[in-house]
Write an enzyme that holds these catalytic residues in place. Sequence first.
Site, PDB file in Angstrom:
ATOM      1  N   GLU A 433       0.829  -1.220   0.000  1.00  0.00           N
ATOM      2  CA  GLU A 433       0.000   0.000   0.000  1.00  0.00           C
ATOM      3  C   GLU A 433       0.855   1.258   0.000  1.00  0.00           C
ATOM      4  O   GLU A 433       0.713   2.152   0.845  1.00  0.00           O
ATOM      5  CB  GLU A 433      -0.958  -0.015   1.198  1.00  0.00           C
ATOM      6  CG  GLU A 433      -1.873  -1.207   1.166  1.00  0.00           C
ATOM      7  CD  GLU A 433      -3.086  -1.090   2.078  1.00  0.00           C
ATOM      8  OE1 GLU A 433      -3.104  -0.196   2.932  1.00  0.00           O
ATOM      9  OE2 GLU A 433      -4.027  -1.894   1.916  1.00  0.00           O
ATOM     10  N   GLU A 508      -4.081  -8.943   0.144  1.00  0.00           N
ATOM     11  CA  GLU A 508      -4.560  -8.715   1.502  1.00  0.00           C
ATOM     12  C   GLU A 508      -6.076  -8.701   1.437  1.00  0.00           C
ATOM     13  O   GLU A 508      -6.646  -7.973   0.609  1.00  0.00           O
ATOM     14  CB  GLU A 508      -4.013  -7.380   2.009  1.00  0.00           C
ATOM     15  CG  GLU A 508      -3.996  -7.269   3.503  1.00  0.00           C
ATOM     16  CD  GLU A 508      -3.269  -6.005   3.955  1.00  0.00           C
ATOM     17  OE1 GLU A 508      -2.084  -5.816   3.627  1.00  0.00           O
ATOM     18  OE2 GLU A 508      -3.912  -5.192   4.622  1.00  0.00           O
TER      19      GLU A 508
END
Length: 843
Positions: A433, A508
Amino acid sequence: MQPLPRLAALAAFCLAALPAAFSAAAADGPRERLSFNADWRFHKGEPAAGKADDGAFNDAAWRKLDLPHDWGIEGPFKQEYAGETGKLPWWGVGWYRKHFTLPADDAGRRIYLDIDGAMSNATVFVNGREVGGWPYGYASWRVDLTPHVKAGGENVVAIRLDNPPDSSRWYPGGGIYRNVWLVKTAPVHVAHNGTYVTTPQVASDSALVNVQVTVDNDGADTDVQVATEIYALDKAGRRTGAAVARQDATAAAKVAAGKQVQLTQALAVPNPRLWSTEAPQRYVAVTTVTSKGRAVDQYETPFGIRTIAFDAQRGFLLNGKRVPIQGVCQHHDLGALGTAINVRALERQLEILREMGVNAIRTSHNPPAPELLDLADRMGILIVDEAFDMWGEQKTPNDYHRAFPAWHEKDLRTMVRRDRNHPSVIAWSIGNEIVEQGKPEGWKVAAHLAEIVRGEDRTRPTTAAYNHVSSGYNGFQNAIDLFGYNYKPHEYGKFHASAPHIPMYGSETASTVSSRGEYFFPVSDEKSKGLANFHVSSYDLSAPPWATAPDVEFKGQDDNPFVAGEFVWTGFDYLGEPTPYNADTTNVLNFTDPVQRAKMEKDLADLKKIAIPSRSSYFGIVDLAGFKKDRFWLYQARWRPELPMAHLLPHWNWPERVGQVTPVHLYTSGDEAELFLNGQSLGRKKRGPRDYRLRWDDVKYQPGTLKAVTYRNGKPWAEDTVRTAGAPAKLALSADRDKLQADGADLAFVSVTIADKDGVPVPRTHNRIRFSLTGPGEIVVTDNGDPNSFESFQSKEKNAFNGKVLAIVRTRAGAGGKLVLTATADGMQAAKVVLESTAAQGR
Ligand code: GAL
């Protein structure tokens, strides 16, 4: 080839089988790798007087301890500390010093200090001189002590660490929290992480094994040769039988003083036994380095023979066969033990996860302890090895982004070189991220990092965990080989349609939140609901705005079978990041949509106004103490479909709800089930094609017995029963293992379940449990898995959380014997568990 005379043939065989003799000269003696963990002195903060880096500094008053050590875990927890990092004091400066003597024989040898991990910004001093250091707390690195140490005399190494505040999004721990080694070699020796074993051709009758060896010459100009033998290893890592392949010494290469040489050997292993998740066969390549006709180094590289591929249509292929990735993300802490590495604690985590059906771990968001990879190799667990949580753009003001410009290349290369021989590692993740996703041309950084990785290893894909939808289309998708979306099950189809050649997976997923054993009513399918008293309902329907219930991700995977699988956030609860009771603003970054983002920012601002007690996460499928939450069985039902199992929730102790609607959910690998309350059928239900749980949403509570009878293909499959418990009356103790090694590191995890007089577990009770131990060992910590417990982990007593408590017992080094752990609680009979600790050869 001319047949050799018999004797000569024998001599040639001996020479090859037993590597050339090591030189009689001590400097050229065999390599040693010695644990350097014992007898350190530690001081938190800068010393009041004197300079701790000075060789003559008096550290006698400092605390004596052995590594690995985490200075934060002893607490105390404080309300005013950020929940985001566990409300524990991990930040600040810490010093470690160790006095050691080197034998006179070490003169002429190379002496290295190998640090598997120190949190963080380490500077190393030896005998008063600064000799090296490393900023990244998750890297494994080496310092060459040779020019600075005295053989035949006393030396002192001092290590200063400095954890800036605001440098992590979770509990990072503080200190030298991984193992430390003293490595001694001859001047000519295999370089640090200097072997690279690949298996470019694998067939059932033969595998080609390439062994590339980098040899450092820290002596005078010389010649260097390498020879290799390959042995199969058993489960414990011992060689089995004779070498399965051997390559005698290559032609000598000239190596000038201070230079390095790379030599490669190719060996054929006949009838290789392939490494797989079911049968993780390992081999070891034994490299012998000779120089001037003498053996000067021998080095072992465990490896596996297997093929891996990520296919854009078929997902992940191991040895040519599709293996769906059933993964979890894991942070590095070991719950109440903190971040100090303990092999048994890690192994237990993996065992519990494997029972659920886990076959893969993403080491979020940093390189793991090397022991995790050894365990994964042994146990057949796939690893996505991740480098960073940020690049040049920060997530917190003092995080690694500050070191990134100068260190990213070293850190990436170091990670890949350390880990590239592990068969378990299937992909290199360059980041999680990353904030650069939001920058025009940010993908160029991704491309740069991926190229660095490819320079060290091309046998595994590079990957990244992207949370911006746009990263699928704006260049980031082409920078890496394997595309990972975080929390985007609805985007899989669209991405695949636009890039049908790029393999992908859910890097994820879910981030479902819950507290073990808490259930709130009315039950709602809205993911923002189910919160009360700093707990989250365990119906497994609650999730933060960017996240989903497990079922939503399952559907995304099933609708898009080209997706290679998923890594659930997370396997275990971890210290810190207690979302939704977390005033951490980082996850605002998940929102590119301005309206959503504004709402999130407002929610967080509101949260900041209240005192939040939470210290640990709610994301785990398993709680911080290692107790399973309900969705353990939801994943097990999906990931181990052939295991007959059924799991009912909630518990059935609701005296205040008699006659009220109390929904019942069932997780099962069966396809149909009938629910009974006190013998009365509440209906038989079948699972539809995208149903992952069975629900009886209008059950009216009556105390008694709730029973599910499940079926598969119409035949009885598995049952589960939940009973209303009476008053707490008994303690039931169970140890994960009762035979331990007396090595000062082995652990027993003893669970206490509070039961009524008939042995029925009491679900909502919080009795105080007190522990005591006799025998050669100690109670190290206790925990109950409650994200809001502020009681010291070191305390020998603890309140149960929803009927359960854990005590962790450690053996004493070199002192075997019987250990008896006793648990007591007011008004209940004491209970004991007996453990046997034996002095044996290392684990
Ligand atoms: C993700 C992030 C993780 C963790 C998780 C919680 O966005 O990558 O580190 O913060 O959210 O849901």
